[in-house]
Design an enzyme around this catalytic site. Structure first.
Site, short mmCIF file in Angstrom:
data_model
loop_
_atom_site.label_atom_id
_atom_site.label_comp_id
_atom_site.label_asym_id
_atom_site.label_seq_id
_atom_site.Cartn_x
_atom_site.Cartn_y
_atom_site.Cartn_z
N LYS A 13 0.68 -1.26 -0.01
CA LYS A 13 -0.01 0.12 -0.02
C LYS A 13 0.85 1.25 -0.08
O LYS A 13 0.66 2.22 -0.80
CB LYS A 13 -0.78 0.11 1.18
N ARG A 88 -9.20 1.51 8.71
CA ARG A 88 -8.96 0.01 9.06
C ARG A 88 -10.00 -0.70 9.89
O ARG A 88 -9.57 -1.89 10.28
CB ARG A 88 -7.59 0.22 10.10
N ARG A 127 11.81 -5.44 4.30
CA ARG A 127 11.78 -4.23 4.34
C ARG A 127 12.64 -3.18 4.86
O ARG A 127 12.93 -3.54 6.10
CB ARG A 127 10.20 -3.85 4.52
N ARG A 160 11.67 -1.77 10.63
CA ARG A 160 10.70 -1.39 11.72
C ARG A 160 10.37 -2.29 12.84
O ARG A 160 10.53 -3.63 12.63
CB ARG A 160 9.47 -1.37 10.83
N ARG A 171 -0.34 -8.90 13.13
CA ARG A 171 -0.81 -7.82 12.38
C ARG A 171 -1.58 -8.52 11.21
O ARG A 171 -2.71 -7.88 11.05
CB ARG A 171 0.05 -6.82 11.89
P1 AP5 Z 1 5.02 -1.48 1.77
O1 AP5 Z 1 4.61 -0.72 0.53
O2 AP5 Z 1 5.79 -1.09 2.87
O3 AP5 Z 1 3.59 -2.47 2.34
P2 AP5 Z 1 2.38 -1.54 3.24
O4 AP5 Z 1 1.16 -2.35 2.72
O5 AP5 Z 1 2.35 -0.05 3.19
O6 AP5 Z 1 2.64 -2.12 4.46
P3 AP5 Z 1 2.75 -1.68 6.01
O7 AP5 Z 1 3.31 -2.68 6.79
O8 AP5 Z 1 3.36 -0.17 6.08
O9 AP5 Z 1 1.23 -1.56 6.48
P4 AP5 Z 1 0.63 -1.79 7.62
O10 AP5 Z 1 -0.67 -1.20 7.12
O11 AP5 Z 1 0.40 -2.93 8.65
O12 AP5 Z 1 1.38 -0.53 8.57
P5 AP5 Z 1 0.96 0.94 8.89
O13 AP5 Z 1 2.31 1.60 9.05
O14 AP5 Z 1 -0.23 1.41 8.13
O15 AP5 Z 1 5.67 -2.87 1.08
C1 AP5 Z 1 6.31 -3.85 2.07
C2 AP5 Z 1 7.42 -4.51 1.53
O16 AP5 Z 1 7.25 -5.05 0.38
C3 AP5 Z 1 8.58 -3.25 1.16
O17 AP5 Z 1 9.73 -3.80 1.55
C4 AP5 Z 1 8.30 -3.11 -0.21
O18 AP5 Z 1 9.56 -2.53 -0.98
C5 AP5 Z 1 8.06 -4.44 -0.64
N1 AP5 Z 1 7.20 -4.53 -1.75
C6 AP5 Z 1 6.12 -3.66 -2.27
N2 AP5 Z 1 5.49 -3.90 -3.45
C7 AP5 Z 1 5.99 -5.18 -3.77
C8 AP5 Z 1 5.91 -5.92 -4.95
N3 AP5 Z 1 4.89 -5.61 -5.66
N4 AP5 Z 1 6.88 -6.94 -5.05
C9 AP5 Z 1 7.89 -7.23 -4.19
N5 AP5 Z 1 8.10 -6.53 -2.99
C10 AP5 Z 1 7.20 -5.40 -2.83
O19 AP5 Z 1 0.43 0.77 10.51
C11 AP5 Z 1 1.43 0.28 11.51
C12 AP5 Z 1 0.82 0.13 12.78
O20 AP5 Z 1 0.13 1.51 12.95
C13 AP5 Z 1 -0.60 -0.73 13.08
O21 AP5 Z 1 -0.20 -1.97 13.14
C14 AP5 Z 1 -1.31 -0.08 14.09
O22 AP5 Z 1 -0.76 -0.46 15.45
C15 AP5 Z 1 -1.34 1.44 13.67
N6 AP5 Z 1 -2.14 2.06 12.80
C16 AP5 Z 1 -2.03 2.55 11.59
N7 AP5 Z 1 -2.95 3.09 11.16
C17 AP5 Z 1 -4.08 2.77 12.08
C18 AP5 Z 1 -5.40 2.96 11.77
N8 AP5 Z 1 -5.94 3.43 10.94
N9 AP5 Z 1 -6.08 2.61 12.86
C19 AP5 Z 1 -5.60 2.11 14.26
N10 AP5 Z 1 -4.34 1.63 14.28
C20 AP5 Z 1 -3.48 2.17 13.08
#
Ligand code: AP5
Length: 218
Positions: A13, A88, A127, A160, A171
């Site tokens: 994402k 979410r 990552r 991270r 997660r």
């Molecule tokens: P990446 O693009 O980083 O993936 P992502 O989907 O953004 O993953 P996140 O871990 O950031 O999502 P998340 O939703 O768990 O975390 P967030 O920060 O929102 O890609 C992943 C890896 O794969 C990278 O290394 C990339 O290079 C690689 N890649 C990408 N595309 C690829 C492809 N096509 N082929 C190969 N490799 C590829 O949330 C973190 C925490 O914050 C949550 O757990 C929660 O505690 C809190 N939080 C955040 N938002 C909320 C909310 N709305 N409500 C409540 N808690 C929240």
């Protein structure tokens, strides 16, 4: 244009949202990045969020919704945004729908980037993230030019804290339980679009552009 990125943790994402933001000239708003920035600055919001993030749980809705609504009320959001990591939960989605409806507005696209759970843990362990500008890398699929250093801002890249395999599994479980229902929610609104996230980053992006239409200055 108002876009929501749906998909499991690590589905890509953030990777795609960064590119959409750049090409379509709208801000990329990641709730995870906002929490991490606050944590780095040791604000009360960041310290509270940490207690949930470190164990792979979601930060409570009221806190997250307040923070997000304040952000999308800022001037740079007037022409739209790409939301990454919000909503979410169903209450978060309902609140966003309600607030947008107050000005006769709505979400234009909810892009569901689908990747099987089996692929997620491998992606997360490779990552690397920039704590300076938020750019994301992968040691195999999207390596920086100089190992361990951000191409954009020169900061040292980090793994991270919540990318440890046991936290990733937690997660994923939280995602299936609390976030996956949003697929049906946005399907009901007629804005859901499915994206195959298992192909290369370029090919994922090509699917997105085919749906959104070519950006004005591509
Ligand atoms: P990446 O693009 O980083 O993936 P992502 O989907 O953004 O993953 P996140 O871990 O950031 O999502 P998340 O939703 O768990 O975390 P967030 O920060 O929102 O890609 C992943 C890896 O794969 C990278 O290394 C990339 O290079 C690689 N890649 C990408 N595309 C690829 C492809 N096509 N082929 C190969 N490799 C590829 O949330 C973190 C925490 O914050 C949550 O757990 C929660 O505690 C809190 N939080 C955040 N938002 C909320 C909310 N709305 N409500 C409540 N808690 C929240």
């Amino acid at each position: 244009m108002k876009i929501i990125m749906l998909g499991a943790p690590g589905a890509g994402k953030g990777t795609q949202a960064q590119r959409i933001a750049k090409d379509y000239g709208i801000p990329h708003i990641s709730t995870g990045d906002i929490f991490r920035k606050n944590l780095k600055e040791e604000t009360p919001l960041g310290l509270e969020a940490k207690t949930y993030m470190d164990r792979g749980a979601l930060v409570p809705d009221d806190l997250t919704i307040r923070m997000l609504l304040a952000r999308i009320g800022e001037a740079d959001c007037r022409n739209g945004y790409v939301l990454d990591g919000f909503p979410r939960t169903v209450p978060q989605a309902e609140k966003l729908t309600e607030v947008l409806a107050q000005t006769g507005d709505k979400v234009d696209f909810a892009l569901d980037v689908t990747v099987p759970d089996e692929d997620i843990v491998e992606r997360m362990s490779g990552r690397r993230s920039c704590p300076g500008c938020g750019r994301t890398y992968h040691i195999v699929y999207a390596a920086p030019q100089k190992e361990g250093v951000c191409d954009s801002c020169g900061a040292a890249l980090v793994l991270r804290a919540d990318d440890a395999p046991e936290t990733v599994l937690k997660r994923l479980a939280v995602y299936h339980e609390q976030t996956e229902p949003l697929i049906a929610y946005y399907e009901g609104q007629g804005v859901l679009r499915r994206i195959d996230g298992t192909v290369s980053m370029e090919d994922v992006y090509a699917q997105i552009v085919a749906l959104l239409g070519e950006p004005a200055e591509a």
